[in-house]
Structure formats: structure tokens, C-alpha cells
Design an enzyme around this catalytic site. Sequence first.
Site, short mmCIF file in Angstrom:
data_model
loop_
_atom_site.label_atom_id
_atom_site.label_comp_id
_atom_site.label_asym_id
_atom_site.label_seq_id
_atom_site.Cartn_x
_atom_site.Cartn_y
_atom_site.Cartn_z
N GLU A 77 -3.45 -3.51 -1.16
CA GLU A 77 -4.54 -4.07 -0.37
C GLU A 77 -4.07 -4.54 1.01
O GLU A 77 -4.79 -4.40 1.99
CB GLU A 77 -5.23 -5.22 -1.12
CG GLU A 77 -6.07 -4.74 -2.30
CD GLU A 77 -7.16 -3.74 -1.92
OE1 GLU A 77 -7.63 -3.76 -0.77
OE2 GLU A 77 -7.52 -2.91 -2.77
N TRP A 88 -2.99 2.98 -6.66
CA TRP A 88 -3.22 1.56 -7.00
C TRP A 88 -4.41 1.38 -7.93
O TRP A 88 -4.70 0.26 -8.33
CB TRP A 88 -3.40 0.74 -5.73
CG TRP A 88 -4.32 1.37 -4.74
CD1 TRP A 88 -5.67 1.24 -4.69
CD2 TRP A 88 -3.95 2.25 -3.68
NE1 TRP A 88 -6.17 1.98 -3.66
CE2 TRP A 88 -5.15 2.62 -3.01
CE3 TRP A 88 -2.73 2.77 -3.21
CZ2 TRP A 88 -5.16 3.47 -1.92
CZ3 TRP A 88 -2.75 3.61 -2.12
CH2 TRP A 88 -3.95 3.96 -1.49
N ARG A 89 -5.10 2.46 -8.23
CA ARG A 89 -6.19 2.34 -9.21
C ARG A 89 -5.70 2.63 -10.62
O ARG A 89 -6.47 2.59 -11.57
CB ARG A 89 -7.33 3.29 -8.86
CG ARG A 89 -8.04 2.87 -7.60
CD ARG A 89 -9.28 3.69 -7.34
NE ARG A 89 -9.94 3.18 -6.15
CZ ARG A 89 -10.74 3.90 -5.39
NH1 ARG A 89 -10.99 5.16 -5.70
NH2 ARG A 89 -11.30 3.37 -4.33
N1 ADE Z 1 -9.57 0.04 1.18
C1 ADE Z 1 -9.32 -1.24 0.87
N2 ADE Z 1 -9.08 -1.37 -0.44
C2 ADE Z 1 -9.17 -0.14 -0.98
C3 ADE Z 1 -9.02 0.38 -2.29
N3 ADE Z 1 -8.69 -0.42 -3.28
N4 ADE Z 1 -9.20 1.70 -2.47
C4 ADE Z 1 -9.51 2.49 -1.42
N5 ADE Z 1 -9.66 2.07 -0.19
C5 ADE Z 1 -9.50 0.77 0.05
#
Ligand code: ADE
Length: 371
Positions: free
Chosen positions: A47, A34-35
Site C-alpha cells: 500500500e 499483495w492480494r
Molecule cells: N492501489 C492502492 N491500493 C491498491 C490495491 N490494493 N490494489 C490495486 N491497486 C491499488
Amino acid sequence: MHDALLDAIDSAWLRRFRPRLRNWYTAHARDLPWRRTRDPYRIWISEIMLQQTTVAAVIPYYRRFLDRFPTVRKLAAAEESDVLRLWEGLGYYSRARNIHRAAQKIVQEHRARFPTDVHTLQTLPGIGRYTAGAIASFAFDQPAPILEANTLRLYSRLLGFDRDPRSASGQKLLWEFGQRILPKSSPGQFNQALIELGASLCAPTDPNCRACPVALVCRAFREGRQQEIPFRSRRQQITEVVEVSLAVRKSGRYLLRQRGDQERWAGMWDFPRFEIAGQGNGAPTATQRRKLVDQLAQSTGIDAELGSVLTEIRHSVTRYRIRLLCLEAAHRGGRLHRRNGPQQWVAPRDFYKFPLSVTGRKLAGMLANQQ
Ligand code: ADE
């Protein structure tokens, strides 16, 4: 209320803090699926899944979910039971139901386009202040603060805040801190960096302060109090309960029911399940068996003869530690009523079509193997 602790967060403090955090993040961040996206839909799903759930557990679910529902329109058009089926095993199933409802709302009221501001985001089911801030900053690079489990710990330590971070005044202070530290440029990446530091070096026990890029501006570190901050309230009492699941059989099929809105695991399917008074050993007593037969008849319309204990499963849900006895039962009369929601006789080869509780799935697996 203004907390004096915030006075320390001045421009000199920020000049030391921000670049160090950013540089560390660039060098050390995990490459998480998700990054790699700015798609608010994908960020939202990640999320929600990450609430109360570890990154390692989420990754396979995230991939499967987005393969199946790649857009908010596809999700909105799905059957709720298909959404729950993909969520099965992640727990906290209201998250999945809220995601489904929110998707429908986004399609109907926002022409399938994600709202970009935190206020509108928070009108969607299941989206609170944290998730709104995460979506607005990660996807739209808005300077919206975040506060969740990792950042709550990190902020409390940086500030040296030793009172209850979950109290109203603690929350107010920490949200204010989360806002104050955000830079104008790339606040989304900055928020990710805060989460990452909280999730890795700034661990709940034995934080790795020697490797921490911002230890020099951390008040808890300076005072040697990183083990006692954040303040932890006394752990909630654990309650032991005993429950019985009935595998009621009729011509090779088993009775499943959908759990109601007011029950735990709402929307999931399960075998008829009842709590019995706790007792140390093995099978239910004769009195308990009679009561179970009555409860089954009342709640489903079915009269059954109880058999032996097939298996015993132990599991925990929130503050309950549950010992679940799974009993065979044979249908001997009665017809299903629907007063307590949908119920069906299901052949073991069709179990996979239903979203089941984790324990329901275990029992279903045993029954299918017995065939
Ligand atoms: N926990 C909640 N949001 C997160 C994220 N974007 N990346 C890693 N851990 C998380």
C-alpha cells in the site's frame, strides 16, 4: 454536517450495489501479489508503494523488497541506505524512510506484532487514514473504510458529488460514504473490489460505464455526468528550472553527498547539485560557472575547476520540470567538511552501493562507462 446526497444510500440501494460489485470482482479481479496474502506486513509495504505509483511499476519493487526484507524484524534491523537503495527509482523517498522508522517502532513498541486497529496504526510514521483502513480491512477484515485516488473517483461518481472531493467537506462526505457501503462480511475483499472498479472501468477519462456492474445505481451515469465528475481543480502551474550536477573528480573517484532532511530526495545520495537561473540554451555562462565554483566550495569545502557539459537530462518532480546539466569538474584543492552532512569520494565501481536519485544514477552510469 450531513450531506443530502447520502440520503440516496439506503438499504434498497445497498441491496443492489453490494452483490453486483462482489460478483464482478470475483470474475474480473487482477491477480496481484499483495492480494494473495493476509500478512499485514506485506499488505502495508504494497500500500505504501502504491501511493502515487502504478501497479505495473510497483510489482517488481514489491517482490525485490520482500525478498530482501521478508519480515518486519529484518526491515527494522536494516541500514536506512539499504532500504533506500531498494526504493531507488520509485520516487517519494520519504515513504521508504517512514517505512523503516515504522518497522523499528513496531518491533520496539509492539513486540514486532502489527497493530490491528486503525487508531494505533495511524500512530506509525507514514500511515495515514487510508493506509490504516487498508491494513485493518485487508489483513484483519475489520470494517474500516478506505479513500484513495481510485475510490475517490468512484465514490464521487456513484454519489453524483460534483464539488471538490479534496476539500474538507468533500473528504468528510466521501469517508462517510466509504463507511456506509461496507458490508459486515469480508469488508477487506469488498474494499479491494472498490479499488479495482475505480482502477479499471471507472477510469479518470472515458470510464467504461457500459461494462460497469453498478452503473444502474450510479448517479453520475444516470445524469450523463461521468466525464465531469469528479470535479478537478485547475492543474497546478508547472515551474521550469535549470540545475547543474557536478561530477567532481579526484584521482579516479567522484564526490557524492547525502541529501539532507530538508531537501528533496532526503537520505538519497547525489552529485553536488545547484540551481542556476533559467536560460534557453546549452552550457552555463562564465558568471554562472564562477558562482558554481563558489557554491561548491561553500557547501563541500572543495575547490574545483569546471569542465564541459557531459550530458543534459530532463526530468520532472512534482510541479517542477527540471533541465539538469551535468558538468565535469576536476578537484584542485580543499578538503571535505561535513557541515552539510555526509560526503565521500567514491570510485565508479562502488556507485552501486549508494542509493542515488534517478538522475544521479544516470550520471553515475555514464561516468562508470567512461572508465
Ligand atoms: N492501489 C492502492 N491500493 C491498491 C490495491 N490494493 N490494489 C490495486 N491497486 C491499488
